[in-house]
Design a protein around this motif. Structure first.
Motif, PDB file in Angstrom:
ATOM      1  N   MET A   1      -3.998   0.207  -9.064  1.00  0.00           N
ATOM      2  CA  MET A   1      -4.350   1.524  -9.159  1.00  0.00           C
ATOM      3  C   MET A   1      -3.212   2.336  -9.401  1.00  0.00           C
ATOM      4  SD  MET A   1      -7.957   1.247  -8.711  1.00  0.00           S
ATOM      5  CE  MET A   1      -8.179   3.188  -8.283  1.00  0.00           C
ATOM      6  N   LEU A   2      -3.417   3.289 -10.530  1.00  0.00           N
ATOM      7  CA  LEU A   2      -2.299   4.217 -10.753  1.00  0.00           C
ATOM      8  C   LEU A   2      -2.241   5.450  -9.673  1.00  0.00           C
ATOM      9  CD1 LEU A   2      -2.581   4.319 -14.553  1.00  0.00           C
ATOM     10  CD2 LEU A   2      -1.323   2.967 -13.173  1.00  0.00           C
ATOM     11  N   GLY A   3      -1.233   6.070  -9.708  1.00  0.00           N
ATOM     12  CA  GLY A   3      -0.943   7.317  -8.943  1.00  0.00           C
ATOM     13  C   GLY A   3      -2.423   8.159  -8.784  1.00  0.00           C
ATOM     14  N   ASN A   4      -3.035   8.490 -10.150  1.00  0.00           N
ATOM     15  CA  ASN A   4      -3.954   9.354 -10.382  1.00  0.00           C
ATOM     16  C   ASN A   4      -5.418   8.660 -10.001  1.00  0.00           C
ATOM     17  OD1 ASN A   4      -4.311   7.846 -12.317  1.00  0.00           O
ATOM     18  ND2 ASN A   4      -4.092   9.530 -14.018  1.00  0.00           N
ATOM     19  N   GLY A   5      -5.207   7.614  -9.409  1.00  0.00           N
ATOM     20  CA  GLY A   5      -6.636   6.802  -9.156  1.00  0.00           C
ATOM     21  C   GLY A   5      -7.285   6.129 -10.270  1.00  0.00           C
ATOM     22  N   THR A   6      -6.511   6.161 -11.421  1.00  0.00           N
ATOM     23  CA  THR A   6      -7.038   5.394 -12.547  1.00  0.00           C
ATOM     24  C   THR A   6      -6.554   3.753 -12.416  1.00  0.00           C
ATOM     25  OG1 THR A   6      -6.917   7.507 -13.917  1.00  0.00           O
ATOM     26  CG2 THR A   6      -6.817   5.298 -15.151  1.00  0.00           C
ATOM     27  N   PRO A   7      -7.663   2.920 -12.783  1.00  0.00           N
ATOM     28  CA  PRO A   7      -7.085   1.629 -12.547  1.00  0.00           C
ATOM     29  C   PRO A   7      -6.645   1.245 -13.933  1.00  0.00           C
ATOM     30  CG  PRO A   7      -9.376   1.828 -13.097  1.00  0.00           C
ATOM     31  CD  PRO A   7      -9.019   3.083 -13.167  1.00  0.00           C
ATOM     32  N   ALA A   8      -5.615   0.083 -13.927  1.00  0.00           N
ATOM     33  CA  ALA A   8      -4.778  -0.564 -14.940  1.00  0.00           C
ATOM     34  C   ALA A   8      -4.965  -2.142 -14.730  1.00  0.00           C
ATOM     35  CB  ALA A   8      -3.293   0.025 -15.018  1.00  0.00           C
ATOM     36  N   LEU A   9      -5.416  -2.654 -15.931  1.00  0.00           N
ATOM     37  CA  LEU A   9      -5.517  -4.096 -15.865  1.00  0.00           C
ATOM     38  C   LEU A   9      -3.990  -4.754 -15.889  1.00  0.00           C
ATOM     39  CD1 LEU A   9      -8.652  -4.692 -18.157  1.00  0.00           C
ATOM     40  CD2 LEU A   9      -8.706  -4.582 -15.563  1.00  0.00           C
ATOM     41  N   VAL A  10      -3.677  -5.944 -15.246  1.00  0.00           N
ATOM     42  CA  VAL A  10      -2.591  -6.661 -15.309  1.00  0.00           C
ATOM     43  C   VAL A  10      -2.940  -7.662 -16.319  1.00  0.00           C
ATOM     44  CG1 VAL A  10      -0.906  -8.085 -14.212  1.00  0.00           C
ATOM     45  CG2 VAL A  10      -2.123  -6.022 -12.963  1.00  0.00           C
ATOM     46  N   LEU A  11      -1.983  -7.743 -17.431  1.00  0.00           N
ATOM     47  CA  LEU A  11      -2.061  -8.704 -18.484  1.00  0.00           C
ATOM     48  C   LEU A  11      -1.761 -10.109 -18.025  1.00  0.00           C
ATOM     49  CD1 LEU A  11      -1.267  -6.514 -21.721  1.00  0.00           C
ATOM     50  CD2 LEU A  11      -3.421  -7.231 -20.857  1.00  0.00           C
TER      51      LEU A  11
ATOM     52  N   GLU B   1       0.751  -1.049  -0.099  1.00  0.00           N
ATOM     53  CA  GLU B   1       0.066   0.034   0.126  1.00  0.00           C
ATOM     54  C   GLU B   1       0.699   1.172  -0.197  1.00  0.00           C
ATOM     55  OE1 GLU B   1      -3.214   0.012  -0.502  1.00  0.00           O
ATOM     56  OE2 GLU B   1      -3.419  -1.958  -0.031  1.00  0.00           O
ATOM     57  N   PHE B   2       2.310   1.184   0.578  1.00  0.00           N
ATOM     58  CA  PHE B   2       3.018   2.451   0.762  1.00  0.00           C
ATOM     59  C   PHE B   2       3.581   2.333  -0.762  1.00  0.00           C
ATOM     60  CE2 PHE B   2       7.015   4.067   2.806  1.00  0.00           C
ATOM     61  CZ  PHE B   2       6.628   5.343   2.627  1.00  0.00           C
ATOM     62  N   VAL B   3       3.738   1.707  -1.311  1.00  0.00           N
ATOM     63  CA  VAL B   3       4.257   1.785  -2.863  1.00  0.00           C
ATOM     64  C   VAL B   3       2.999   2.468  -3.715  1.00  0.00           C
ATOM     65  CG1 VAL B   3       4.615   0.455  -5.121  1.00  0.00           C
ATOM     66  CG2 VAL B   3       5.730  -0.305  -2.958  1.00  0.00           C
ATOM     67  N   SER B   4       1.976   2.004  -3.389  1.00  0.00           N
ATOM     68  CA  SER B   4       0.586   2.644  -4.292  1.00  0.00           C
ATOM     69  C   SER B   4       0.705   3.934  -3.792  1.00  0.00           C
ATOM     70  CB  SER B   4      -0.818   2.193  -3.938  1.00  0.00           C
ATOM     71  OG  SER B   4      -0.475   0.716  -4.570  1.00  0.00           O
TER      72      SER B   4
ATOM     73  N   VAL C   1       2.006  10.093  -4.618  1.00  0.00           N
ATOM     74  CA  VAL C   1       2.579  11.424  -4.384  1.00  0.00           C
ATOM     75  C   VAL C   1       3.425  11.787  -5.552  1.00  0.00           C
ATOM     76  CG1 VAL C   1       4.712  12.245  -2.994  1.00  0.00           C
ATOM     77  CG2 VAL C   1       2.814  10.750  -1.672  1.00  0.00           C
ATOM     78  N   VAL C   2       3.949  10.842  -6.365  1.00  0.00           N
ATOM     79  CA  VAL C   2       4.870  11.277  -7.415  1.00  0.00           C
ATOM     80  C   VAL C   2       4.179  11.866  -8.513  1.00  0.00           C
ATOM     81  CG1 VAL C   2       6.266  10.313  -9.350  1.00  0.00           C
ATOM     82  CG2 VAL C   2       6.781   9.483  -6.793  1.00  0.00           C
ATOM     83  N   PHE C   3       2.886  11.324  -8.725  1.00  0.00           N
ATOM     84  CA  PHE C   3       2.056  11.859  -9.597  1.00  0.00           C
ATOM     85  C   PHE C   3       1.408  13.458  -9.369  1.00  0.00           C
ATOM     86  CE2 PHE C   3      -2.292  12.722 -11.166  1.00  0.00           C
ATOM     87  CZ  PHE C   3      -2.258  12.649 -12.543  1.00  0.00           C
ATOM     88  N   THR C   4       1.363  13.558  -8.068  1.00  0.00           N
ATOM     89  CA  THR C   4       0.780  14.819  -7.557  1.00  0.00           C
ATOM     90  C   THR C   4       2.034  16.010  -7.927  1.00  0.00           C
ATOM     91  OG1 THR C   4      -0.606  13.872  -5.947  1.00  0.00           O
ATOM     92  CG2 THR C   4      -0.256  16.075  -5.594  1.00  0.00           C
ATOM     93  N   ALA C   5       3.074  15.578  -7.507  1.00  0.00           N
ATOM     94  CA  ALA C   5       4.171  16.306  -7.792  1.00  0.00           C
ATOM     95  C   ALA C   5       4.547  16.657  -9.271  1.00  0.00           C
ATOM     96  CB  ALA C   5       5.710  15.678  -7.165  1.00  0.00           C
ATOM     97  N   GLN C   6       4.500  15.710 -10.037  1.00  0.00           N
ATOM     98  CA  GLN C   6       4.681  16.042 -11.459  1.00  0.00           C
ATOM     99  C   GLN C   6       3.256  16.915 -11.907  1.00  0.00           C
ATOM    100  OE1 GLN C   6       4.642  11.899 -12.886  1.00  0.00           O
ATOM    101  NE2 GLN C   6       6.837  11.722 -12.633  1.00  0.00           N
ATOM    102  N   GLN C   7       2.193  16.789 -11.563  1.00  0.00           N
ATOM    103  CA  GLN C   7       1.189  17.519 -11.762  1.00  0.00           C
ATOM    104  C   GLN C   7       1.202  18.902 -11.364  1.00  0.00           C
ATOM    105  OE1 GLN C   7      -0.422  15.494 -14.338  1.00  0.00           O
ATOM    106  NE2 GLN C   7      -2.299  16.443 -13.421  1.00  0.00           N
ATOM    107  N   LYS C   8       1.651  19.151 -10.240  1.00  0.00           N
ATOM    108  CA  LYS C   8       2.122  20.581  -9.670  1.00  0.00           C
ATOM    109  C   LYS C   8       3.423  21.171 -10.272  1.00  0.00           C
ATOM    110  CE  LYS C   8      -0.642  20.115  -5.512  1.00  0.00           C
ATOM    111  NZ  LYS C   8      -1.514  20.915  -5.691  1.00  0.00           N
TER     112      LYS C   8
END
Length: 694
Positions: A668-678, A328-331, A336-343
């Motif tokens: 779950m990606l950093g922005n809350g978008t889901p990604a399917l694992v192939l 969960e810490f990884v997620s 955090v990284v996504f938010t930093a890049q957005q700002k």
């Protein structure tokens, strides 16, 4: 919440570990009855359980373990020879001890134990004092650990009578924990040495629950050829008192006189140094006394507190929680990284990059803590194979390879049942009876092999037997009969064999107590695929079969490459990826689904078409080809865009998506978008099947 483990529960866990050792030793003895190390190992396991059980007032367990231990003591001393019936009784005793640990003084267990005890007592000599009496060698005095000092000075003639002092010391090791100190001050000048004489002496510090008589019994046959002094130097009651000083130890052992001690004790220099300089004692003897001090203090500390140990026991549930929290810490870090890049905050981004390194280390450490060797899993099947072969009238030898290979504890727990089903089928319907094998020119003893090896971020487990193999034509006929295969189909042998994973599929001609090869195999496949793994079958008529299981090292965190198709994101596990290429610049034929690749061709799957995503790829970006491989099969996955590597916690999609081919989970990606694992393994298999029958 208490952080201290219940001592009784700790004992139970340790006792179960000893029972595993006992079972492994018994099965090894069945193959080599003369293996003294295995006899000693079985004896030590029983002795440890008996001694520790007495501390918790487990009377029934202690009494029964003592009876069984007495029989193994006879085998250890050579009085009794290992035989098949004793091995079988020993395995039953192991099961009974486990039941006593788990259920205590259950009345039914008492009656079962009484019958088993009588079987063991039949091997013991009849003595007036009762060789198997719980009081024999099991007094209160012998229940607690004590430390003894054994001074062993062989006479020069010891070697001439064929005795070996090192074997005696090794036998003392079986009684407990020892520290061995050797003295060479009796060795004469080189010109005076007689190679047939013994000039060495030893001091052994032994911490044990055994009494003095048990120690003397070790030297029973060399009493006339050596000087032996045994003295008690420490016991539990003295643990709160400071241990003896250097001068006291030297005086007790007779290394110095009281006058020499008085002359040296008032000197300002260290006592040992002064005694050596004045010529009262050799430096070798001072060193031995100092080692005794350190040893006894160490034994006291280990008794008084578990915190002094370098290893602690942690419940697997706590380790699993730790791994999940790290996941969960990884997620959260990705968010955090996504938010930093957005700002576009450079300081924030720099902190995120520093966190990334620490989180990776924490992730690797937490996963490593949860890894255990597959030896425990493999060894658990030895008893199963033995008992099953005996019931079926077969001779089967189990061989293991790669037992040191490590897997996530959760994966191993979930793998036990599927693997057990495969092993049972191999013994029941794979390996023939001795008569049939002999008639076919084979050894009457069949071989079942469990092998494990690493394959990137996966572990491959192979279950192989040298039996009759599978009848491909019978499987084909059964598949046609069930309507899952058309009579005109030209499926390969490998693909036909996979039909045994169909629900209820079986070619067994008669029902036995063990499932026919194929019965329940759909459950095996489903359970393994729920682990993110795959299972394959290969067989050669008359030579045997191999079931290959490929499973991920851990279930907690997945690291892969993020790919986009339209507005949908997918994660491809890095362990499968060979190469990423610009698809638009490659020669390819969309209709047949082939592209040129390194001087040859590679089949590809257009993920847009596979998932029925409407629209076409963006013309300005250009499509990308991710080349993945599983075993010896290689397939390309066509996507719109490749972004970057990404690690996250993999989540199950639930029952509603169970039958969706090509998807094994989601993140779950950093922005809350889901990604399917192939599910790369399944995609490669489907692509190979389609391309192979065009």
């Amino acid at each position: 919440m208490s952080i201290h483990a219940d001592p009784l529960e700790t004992f139970r866990e340790e006792a179960k570990e000893q029972l595993v050792v006992l079972e492994e030793s018994l099965l090894a003895l069945e193959e080599d009855p003369a293996d003294q190390e295995m006899i000693a190992a079985a004896f030590r396991s029983l002795h440890t359980i008996k001694g520790s059980g007495g501390m918790f007032d487990l009377g029934s367990l202690v009494h029964f373990a003592h009876v069984v231990e007495s029989v193994f003591d006879l085998m250890r001393n050579g009085t009794l020879h290992v035989e098949s019936r004793i091995i079988s009784l020993g395995l039953q005793a192991r099961d009974h001890l486990l039941a006593l640990l788990e259920h205590g003084d259950d009345p039914e267990l008492q009656s079962e134990g009484a019958l088993l005890e009588q079987a063991f007592l039949a091997y013991l000599p009849e003595k007036g004092d009762g060789a198997a009496s719980p009081a024999a060698g099991q007094s209160a005095e012998a229940q607690s650990e004590r430390t003894w000092r054994i001074l062993f000075r062989p006479k020069p003639i010891l070697f001439r009578h064929g005795a070996n002092p090192l074997l005696l010391i090794r036998e003392m090791e079986e009684l407990g924990t020892i520290l061995v100190l050797g003295f060479s001050d009796g060795i004469p000048e080189l010109s005076s040495i007689d190679p047939t004489e013994c000039y060495l002496a030893w001091e052994v510090l032994l911490t044990t629950t055994a009494d003095e008589q048990a120690i003397r019994d070790v030297f029973m046959f060399v009493e006339d050829d050596a000087d032996l002094e045994i003295s008690l130097v420490d016991e539990v009651a003295d643990s709160d008192l400071p241990y003896k000083r250097l001068g006291e130890i030297l005086l007790e052992r007779g290394d110095i006189t009281a006058e020499a001690l008085e002359q040296s004790v008032n000197e300002r220099a260290f006592l040992g140094q002064t005694l050596v300089e004045k010529g009262f004692v050799s430096s070798e003897r001072v060193h031995a006394a100092l080692e005794e001090q350190r040893y006894v203090r160490s034994m006291r500390e280990s008794r008084q507190t578990a915190e002094s140990s370098n290893a602690i026991r942690v419940g697997t549930d706590k380790l699993s929680s730790l791994v999940n929290l790290v996941g969960e810490f990884v997620s959260m870090h990705a968010n955090v990284v996504f938010t930093a890049q957005q700002k576009d905050d450079r300081d924030f981004i720099a902190v995120g990059e520093q966190m990334d390194r620490l989180i990776r280390e924490l992730r690797d450490l937490s996963i490593e803590m949860h890894m255990v060797p597959v030896s425990g899993l493999f060894n658990g099947y030895r008893r199963l194979v033995r008992d099953l072969a005996s019931n079926l009238g077969k001779e089967v030898r189990l061989i293991t390879e790669g037992s040191e290979t490590e897997l996530d504890k959760n994966v191993i727990d979930l793998l036990k049942d599927p693997l057990m089903h495969i092993v049972r089928n191999s013994v029941d319907h794979g390996i023939e009876t001795p008569e049939i094998r002999t008639g076919a020119g084979k050894s009457p003893t069949g071989t079942l092999k469990l092998a494990a090896s690493y394959a990137g971020a996966h572990v491959v487990i192979r279950v192989s037997d040298d039996g009759a193999g599978m009848n491909v034509e019978r499987i084909r006929a059964k598949a046609i009969e069930r309507g899952v295969l058309s009579a005109e189909s030209d499926r390969s042998e490998e693909e036909i064999l996979q039909y045994i994973f169909a629900p209820g599929f079986s070619t067994a001609e008669q029902t036995t107590a063990v499932s026919g090869r194929g019965v329940g195999m759909d459950v095996v496949q489903r359970n393994i695929e729920q682990l993110g793994g795959s299972v394959r079958i290969a067989s050669r008529t008359g030579e045997g079969s191999t079931v290959t299981i490929r499973i991920p090292l851990t279930l907690a965190i997945v690291e892969g490459l993020l790919a986009r198709v339209d507005r949908n994101w997918y994660l491809v596990n890095l362990s499968y990826i060979e190469e990423c290429l610009d698809f638009d610049t490659m020669d390819h034929e969309n209709r047949r689904g082939y592209a040129s690749y390194r001087g040859g061709i590679v089949p590809f799957v257009d993920m847009r078409r596979y998932f029925r995503i409407k629209g076409t790829a963006e013309k300005n970006g250009g499509q990308q080809l991710i080349v993945v491989s599983v075993d010896d099969k290689r397939v390309g996955l066509v996507v719109d865009e490749i972004q970057d590597t990404y690690q996250s916690v993999i989540k199950s999609l639930g029952r509603i998506y169970e039958k969706v081919e090509g998807i094994s989970g989601a993140i779950m990606l950093g922005n809350g978008t889901p990604a399917l694992v192939l599910d790369v393994d399944r995609l490669v298999r489907l692509a190979a099947r389609e391309k192979g029958h065009e």
